[in-house]
Scaffold this motif. Structure first.
Motif, short mmCIF file in Angstrom:
data_model
loop_
_atom_site.label_atom_id
_atom_site.label_comp_id
_atom_site.label_asym_id
_atom_site.label_seq_id
_atom_site.Cartn_x
_atom_site.Cartn_y
_atom_site.Cartn_z
N PHE A 1 1.27 11.40 -90.44
CA PHE A 1 0.02 11.22 -89.90
C PHE A 1 0.04 10.65 -88.49
N MET A 2 -0.85 10.55 -88.09
CA MET A 2 -1.02 10.07 -86.43
C MET A 2 -2.31 9.03 -86.23
N ASP A 3 -1.92 8.05 -85.68
CA ASP A 3 -3.04 7.14 -85.30
C ASP A 3 -3.03 6.68 -83.99
N ARG B 1 -3.62 10.56 -100.06
CA ARG B 1 -4.77 10.96 -100.87
C ARG B 1 -6.06 10.69 -99.86
N VAL B 2 -7.10 11.60 -99.70
CA VAL B 2 -8.11 11.34 -99.01
C VAL B 2 -9.09 11.28 -99.89
N ARG B 3 -10.35 10.45 -99.66
CA ARG B 3 -11.22 10.52 -100.38
C ARG B 3 -12.71 10.91 -99.91
N ALA B 4 -12.53 11.56 -98.48
CA ALA B 4 -13.91 11.74 -98.20
C ALA B 4 -13.58 13.16 -97.26
N ALA B 5 -14.69 13.82 -96.82
CA ALA B 5 -14.48 15.07 -95.94
C ALA B 5 -14.16 14.37 -94.66
N PRO B 6 -13.28 15.15 -93.85
CA PRO B 6 -12.77 14.88 -92.63
C PRO B 6 -13.95 14.67 -91.75
N GLN B 7 -13.71 13.88 -90.41
CA GLN B 7 -14.86 13.66 -89.70
C GLN B 7 -14.97 14.83 -88.53
N ARG B 8 -13.77 15.40 -88.49
CA ARG B 8 -13.68 16.62 -87.53
C ARG B 8 -12.19 17.35 -87.82
N VAL B 9 -12.04 18.72 -87.63
CA VAL B 9 -10.61 19.44 -87.58
C VAL B 9 -10.43 19.96 -86.43
N GLY B 10 -9.36 19.70 -85.84
CA GLY B 10 -8.79 20.45 -84.65
C GLY B 10 -7.44 20.95 -84.57
N LEU B 11 -7.40 22.06 -83.60
CA LEU B 11 -5.81 22.29 -82.94
C LEU B 11 -5.89 21.65 -81.84
N CYS B 12 -4.41 21.49 -81.54
CA CYS B 12 -4.02 20.82 -80.30
C CYS B 12 -2.75 21.47 -79.97
N HIS B 13 -3.01 21.80 -78.61
CA HIS B 13 -1.77 22.70 -77.92
C HIS B 13 -0.99 21.70 -76.92
N CYS B 14 -1.17 20.47 -76.95
CA CYS B 14 -0.69 19.42 -76.05
C CYS B 14 0.91 19.76 -76.33
N MET B 15 1.65 19.71 -75.29
CA MET B 15 3.06 19.56 -75.56
C MET B 15 3.98 18.74 -76.62
N THR B 16 3.54 17.52 -76.75
CA THR B 16 3.77 16.71 -78.01
C THR B 16 3.56 17.47 -79.21
N CYS B 17 2.64 17.60 -79.59
CA CYS B 17 2.21 18.48 -80.77
C CYS B 17 3.02 19.66 -80.75
N ARG B 18 3.31 20.47 -79.97
CA ARG B 18 4.13 21.47 -79.96
C ARG B 18 5.41 21.25 -80.31
N SER C 1 -8.43 3.09 -82.32
CA SER C 1 -9.32 4.14 -83.14
C SER C 1 -9.25 3.61 -84.62
N PRO C 2 -10.36 3.85 -85.14
CA PRO C 2 -10.47 3.55 -86.47
C PRO C 2 -10.14 4.72 -87.42
N GLU C 3 -9.71 6.03 -86.70
CA GLU C 3 -9.32 6.97 -87.44
C GLU C 3 -8.00 7.48 -87.59
N ILE C 4 -7.58 8.27 -88.52
CA ILE C 4 -6.20 8.64 -88.61
C ILE C 4 -5.91 10.32 -88.78
N ASP C 5 -5.15 10.77 -88.04
CA ASP C 5 -5.11 12.25 -88.02
C ASP C 5 -4.18 12.74 -88.86
N VAL C 6 -4.32 13.67 -89.82
CA VAL C 6 -3.48 14.17 -90.71
C VAL C 6 -3.19 15.67 -90.76
N PRO C 7 -1.92 16.09 -90.56
CA PRO C 7 -1.65 17.37 -90.38
C PRO C 7 -2.12 18.13 -91.40
N LEU C 8 -2.81 19.34 -91.19
CA LEU C 8 -3.47 20.42 -92.28
C LEU C 8 -2.28 20.76 -92.97
N GLY C 9 -0.94 21.15 -92.51
CA GLY C 9 0.05 21.54 -93.12
C GLY C 9 0.67 20.69 -94.27
#
Length: 134
Positions: free
Chosen positions: A83-85, A20-37, A89-97
C-alpha cells in the motif's frame, strides 16, 4: 455494490502481507508517474483509495519514502507493493493487482497523463496532466 461486496481481501505475491477492506473505495485511478511506472515495472499503477480506518493489514512491511510526504509499504520477502500512504492524508492507496478478486473496482481517472504511453487511451476516464487537484 452490496454490503457483502464491500469486504474485500488481498495481499502480496508470497502471502506474507495480507489486507482486508471493509468499505467501498473513495475513488480508483491510474497513475502514469515515473515512480509508479518503476515500482510496478509497468506502464502505470492502479490504486483503490480508502479511508485509513477501512483497511486492516497483517504481516510485516518495509517502507520506502518515495517523496517528502509519500510512503510506499512493500513486502520484504517478495517485494510486492502492499500500500501507499501520505503523511498529511487520512487515506491509503491499495494497488488493484493486490486484491484476490478481479473486476471489483473500475478506475474513473488517470494521473500524470503527460507520462502516459502513447499507445494507451483514457477510454472515457477523467485525465489530469499531473496530479489531481486537492
Amino acid at each position: 455494490m452490496n454490503t457483502l461486496d464491500t469486504v474485500q481481501e488481498g495481499g502480496c505475491a508470497c502471502g506474507a502481507v495480507r489486507f482486508r477492506v471493509r468499505a467501498a473505495p473513495q475513488r480508483v485511478g491510474l497513475c502514469h508517474c515515473m515512480t509508479c511506472r518503476k515500482i510496478h515495472g509497468s506502464a502505470f499503477g492502479v490504486y483503490a483509495v480508502f479511508e485509513r480506518g477501512d483497511v486492516e493489514f497483517s504481516g510485516h512491511t518495509s517502507v520506502w519514502e518515495s517523496s517528502q510526504t509519500g510512503r510506499r509499504h512493500f513486502c520484504p520477502v517478495c517485494g510486492s507493493v502492499a500500500f501507499m500512504d501520505y503523511l498529511s492524508s487520512p487515506e491509503i492507496d491499495v494497488p488493484l493487482g493486490a486484491f484476490d478478486r478481479t473486476g471489483i473496482y473500475r478506475p474513473t481517472y488517470e494521473l500524470w497523463c503527460r507520462r502516459r504511453e502513447p499507445w494507451l487511451t483514457a477510454n472515457g476516464r477523467t485525465e489530469y496532466q499531473e496530479d489531481r487537484p486537492q
